[in-house]
Design an enzyme around this catalytic site. Structure first.
Site, mmCIF file in Angstrom:
data_model
loop_
_atom_site.group_PDB
_atom_site.id
_atom_site.type_symbol
_atom_site.label_atom_id
_atom_site.label_comp_id
_atom_site.label_asym_id
_atom_site.label_seq_id
_atom_site.Cartn_x
_atom_site.Cartn_y
_atom_site.Cartn_z
ATOM 1 N N ASN A 199 -3.876 2.384 4.780
ATOM 2 C CA ASN A 199 -2.809 1.564 4.212
ATOM 3 C C ASN A 199 -2.292 2.336 2.999
ATOM 4 O O ASN A 199 -2.896 2.336 1.940
ATOM 5 C CB ASN A 199 -3.373 0.200 3.802
ATOM 6 N N ARG B 222 -1.050 1.023 8.642
ATOM 7 C CA ARG B 222 -0.232 -0.150 8.349
ATOM 8 C C ARG B 222 1.172 0.335 7.993
ATOM 9 O O ARG B 222 1.332 1.159 7.094
ATOM 10 C CB ARG B 222 -0.813 -0.921 7.169
ATOM 11 N N HIS C 122 3.364 -9.560 6.420
ATOM 12 C CA HIS C 122 1.965 -10.032 6.513
ATOM 13 C C HIS C 122 1.665 -10.511 7.932
ATOM 14 O O HIS C 122 0.759 -11.325 8.147
ATOM 15 C CB HIS C 122 1.673 -11.220 5.568
ATOM 16 N N HIS D 264 -0.831 -17.225 3.411
ATOM 17 C CA HIS D 264 -1.447 -15.958 2.979
ATOM 18 C C HIS D 264 -1.082 -15.807 1.505
ATOM 19 O O HIS D 264 0.067 -15.504 1.168
ATOM 20 C CB HIS D 264 -0.898 -14.794 3.822
ATOM 21 N N ARG E 162 6.800 -11.278 -7.826
ATOM 22 C CA ARG E 162 8.090 -11.554 -7.163
ATOM 23 C C ARG E 162 8.400 -13.050 -7.211
ATOM 24 O O ARG E 162 7.483 -13.867 -7.106
ATOM 25 C CB ARG E 162 8.037 -11.109 -5.692
ATOM 26 N N ASP F 38 -2.357 -11.530 -12.397
ATOM 27 C CA ASP F 38 -3.624 -11.808 -11.728
ATOM 28 C C ASP F 38 -3.947 -13.300 -11.863
ATOM 29 O O ASP F 38 -3.920 -13.857 -12.963
ATOM 30 C CB ASP F 38 -4.741 -10.970 -12.360
ATOM 31 N N GLU G 221 -7.134 -7.593 7.719
ATOM 32 C CA GLU G 221 -6.039 -6.822 8.313
ATOM 33 C C GLU G 221 -6.537 -5.490 8.855
ATOM 34 O O GLU G 221 -6.047 -5.004 9.865
ATOM 35 C CB GLU G 221 -4.938 -6.603 7.264
HETATM 36 P P1 ADP Z 1 -3.105 -7.998 -2.018
HETATM 37 O O1 ADP Z 1 -1.848 -8.761 -1.736
HETATM 38 O O2 ADP Z 1 -2.944 -6.930 -3.042
HETATM 39 O O3 ADP Z 1 -3.902 -7.593 -0.783
HETATM 40 P P2 ADP Z 1 -5.282 -9.875 -2.496
HETATM 41 O O4 ADP Z 1 -5.246 -10.605 -1.208
HETATM 42 O O5 ADP Z 1 -6.465 -9.031 -2.806
HETATM 43 O O6 ADP Z 1 -3.960 -9.081 -2.774
HETATM 44 O O7 ADP Z 1 -5.144 -10.988 -3.649
HETATM 45 C C1 ADP Z 1 -5.040 -10.644 -4.992
HETATM 46 C C2 ADP Z 1 -4.948 -11.922 -5.800
HETATM 47 O O8 ADP Z 1 -6.103 -12.723 -5.545
HETATM 48 C C3 ADP Z 1 -4.895 -11.693 -7.302
HETATM 49 O O9 ADP Z 1 -3.895 -12.505 -7.872
HETATM 50 C C4 ADP Z 1 -6.260 -12.163 -7.763
HETATM 51 O O10 ADP Z 1 -6.220 -12.676 -9.037
HETATM 52 C C5 ADP Z 1 -6.566 -13.253 -6.773
HETATM 53 N N1 ADP Z 1 -8.004 -13.533 -6.769
HETATM 54 C C6 ADP Z 1 -9.006 -12.704 -6.402
HETATM 55 N N2 ADP Z 1 -10.199 -13.294 -6.601
HETATM 56 C C7 ADP Z 1 -9.929 -14.529 -7.120
HETATM 57 C C8 ADP Z 1 -10.735 -15.624 -7.553
HETATM 58 N N3 ADP Z 1 -12.062 -15.575 -7.510
HETATM 59 N N4 ADP Z 1 -10.093 -16.730 -8.007
HETATM 60 C C9 ADP Z 1 -8.753 -16.801 -8.074
HETATM 61 N N5 ADP Z 1 -7.951 -15.790 -7.683
HETATM 62 C C10 ADP Z 1 -8.515 -14.678 -7.213
#
Ligand code: ADP
Length: 403
Positions: A13, A94, A183, A211, A244, A285, A387
Site C-alpha cells: 500500500n 492497493r 474503501h 468504515h 477532510r 487523532d 484490507e
Molecule cells: P487509516 O485510515 O489511516 O487506515 P485507521 O483505520 O488506522 O486509519 O484509523 C486511525 C484512527 O483511529 C485515528 O483517528 C486514531 O485516533 C483512531 N484510533 C485508533 N485507536 C483508537 C482508540 N483506541 N480509540 C479511539 N480511536 C482510536
C-alpha cells in the site's frame, strides 16, 4: 515460517511518502512479516519491520519508493525471507482509483500501469503514489505477477440514481464525474464477514457499514451489493474525517476563491489536510480529541458533535434507502476502538430496532463481535477490517487463474 515464500503474497500500500507492506498467506491468513517505510524523500526516513513477533527499526535517508522497497527486501532477507531469491506467489497493490476502467483485481502489465497513471487526474494525491510502488515492485521482483486491487471496484455497479451527480450531463460525461466510492475493499470484506458471523446468506441481508479510520466512509449494501456509499468522485465527500470535511456546500469553494483569494491548490490542501476533526479542533487523532474533550475543550466537543451528527445523517438516509436494515457494522481505527462513537451514533433509535448493549459495547475485545442485545431486531457489530488479507486473496485468485 512453515510455508515457503512461494505460498505468500506481498501486499503493498504505497502512499506519497510511505509504503505499508505485509507478507501473508491468503489461505491461512498467517502474516509472516509486515512493516512501514515512512518519510520517503526526507532526511529522517524510517522503516519499521515486524517479523516473527520482533520489531526492527532503521533510520536512514530513503530517496524514493524504489530505494524504500529495496530496503524492505533487505529487512526481509535479514529476518529469513529472501523474497528476491525465493520469489512470492504474487504482489498485490492497493490502488485507490480505478475510474470506469478497472472494477476487478487486474494483472498489471505496461498498459495497465499506463491506464492507472492516466487515472491520476481523478486521484492526484493517490494514484501517482500507488504507481510508484507498482513500478518499484515490478523492477525489484520482475518475475512475480503483480496485481492491482482497486479501492473503487466494489462500488462500480452503484445504481445510476446513487452514482449520478446532478450537474450538466455533458460536462460530467466529458470529465468522468460520478460517484466512485472508496474503501471498497474494506466494505466488501467487512460485509462478507458480517454474513459469516450471523450465519446468514449475504444475499438476504440489508447492511450499513461504517468504515471510520483517518478517512471515513459509509455504505448501504443490499444482498451483497452496494446501493450507496458516502465518498464520491474523490475521497472528500461524505462523513467528517480526520483532516477532510466530508459533505460541504460546493459554493464554499467559489466563495473561498473569490473572497479569500485562495487558488485551487490551496483549496485542495485546505479540504484534504486542514479540515475535518483537525480543522475544527486542531488535532486529527481521535484519541487526542477524546482527551481534549475530557479537559473541557469546547472546540473539540463541537468537532465530535459534528462528526456524530454526520454519521447519524447517513445512517438515517441509508436506513430509508434500504427500506430497513439487518446489520449495522463499525470498522477501522475509530469504528473498532471507540465505544463512545458507536453508542452516540446509535443512541435513541430503539423504535427502529437499533440498540447497543452497553456492556458488550465497552467490553475489552478485539475480535469481531455483536454489540446489540441478542433479541434486538437489528444486529450491531464491530468487525476488524483486514484490507491486506482481502487484497492478498484477490491477488491470489487472479494468479490462480493464470495457471
Ligand atoms: P487509516 O485510515 O489511516 O487506515 P485507521 O483505520 O488506522 O486509519 O484509523 C486511525 C484512527 O483511529 C485515528 O483517528 C486514531 O485516533 C483512531 N484510533 C485508533 N485507536 C483508537 C482508540 N483506541 N480509540 C479511539 N480511536 C482510536
Amino acid at each position: 515460517m512453515g510455508e515457503t515464500a512461494e505460498d505468500f503474497v506481498l501486499v503493498i500500500n504505497s502512499g506519497s511518502s510511505s509504503i505499508k507492506y505485509q507478507l501473508l498467506d491468503p489461505e491461512s491468513s498467517v502474516v509472516a512479516a509486515s512493516g512501514i517505510v515512512e518519510r520517503i524523500g526526507e532526511d529522517d526516513s524510517v522503516i519499521q519491520h515486524r517479523a516473527d513477533g520482533e520489531s526492527t527499526e532503521r533510520r536512514e535517508p530513503i530517496a524514493d519508493h524504489t530505494a524504500g522497497l529495496r530496503l524492505v527486501f533487505e529487512m526481509f532477507a535479514a529476518t529469513g525471507h529472501d523474497l528476491r531469491r525465493e520469489g512470492v506467489r504474487a504482489v498485490g497493490h492497493r490502488v485507490v482509483h480505478g475510474g470506469e476502467v478497472f472494477y476487478r483485481p487486474t494483472l498489471i502489465d505496461d498498459d495497465v500501469a499506463a491506464a492507472i497513471s492516466d487515472l491520476s487526474a481523478l486521484a492526484p494525491l493517490h494514484n501517482p503514489a500507488n504507481l510508484a510502488g507498482i513500478e518499484s515492485a515490478r523492477a525489484l521482483l520482475p518475475d512475480a505477477p503483480q496485481v492491482a486491487v482497486f479501492d473503487t471496484a466494489f462500488f462500480h455497479g452503484l445504481p445510476a440514481a446513487a452514482k449520478t451527480y446532478a450537474i450538466d450531463a455533458k460536462v460530467a460525461a466529458a470529465h468522468g464525474i460520478r460517484k466512485y466510492g472508496f474503501h471498497g475493499t474494506s466494505h466488501e470484506y467487512v460485509s462478507g464477514r458480517v454474513a459469516e458471523l450471523l450465519g446468514r446468506d449475504p444475499g438476504e441481508l440489508n447492511q450499513i457499514v461504517f468504515h471510520l479510520g483517518n478517512g471515513a466512509s459509509a455504505s448501504a449494501i443490499r444482498g451483497g451489493r452496494p446501493v450507496d456509499t458516502s465518498m464520491g468522485l474523490t475521497p472528500l465527500e461524505g462523513l467528517v474525517m480526520g483532516t477532510r470535511p466530508g459533505d460541504l456546500d460546493p459554493g464554499i469553494v467559489a466563495h473561498l476563491a473569490r473572497s479569500a483569494h485562495l487558488d485551487i491548490d490551496q483549496i485542495d490542501t485546505l479540504l484534504n489536510r486542514d479540515s475535518g476533526i483537525k480543522g475544527l479542533s486542531g488535532v486529527n487523532d481521535f484519541r487526542e480529541l477524546r482527551r481534549l474533550i475530557e479537559t473541557g475543550d469546547e472546540a473539540a466537543r463541537l468537532a465530535y458533535d459534528v462528526y456524530v451528527h454526520r454519521l447519524r445523517r447517513y445512517l438515517g438516509a441509508y436506513l430509508i434507502e434500504l427500506g430497513g436494515v439487518d446489520a449495522i457494522t463499525f470498522t477501522a481505527g475509530v469504528g473498532e476502538n471507540s465505544p463512545q462513537v458507536r453508542a452516540d451514533a446509535l443512541a435513541g433509535l430503539a423504535r427502529f430496532g437499533i440498540e447497543v448493549d452497553p456492556a458488550a459495547n465497552t467490553a475489552e475485545n478485539r475480535a469481531a463481535r455483536r454489540i446489540s442485545p441478542p433479541d434486538a431486531p437489528v444486529a450491531v457489530l464491530v468487525v476488524p477490517t483486514n484490507e491486506e488479507l482481502a487484497i492478498a486473496r484477490a491477488a491470489r485468485q487472479v494468479v490462480d487463474r493464470l495457471d
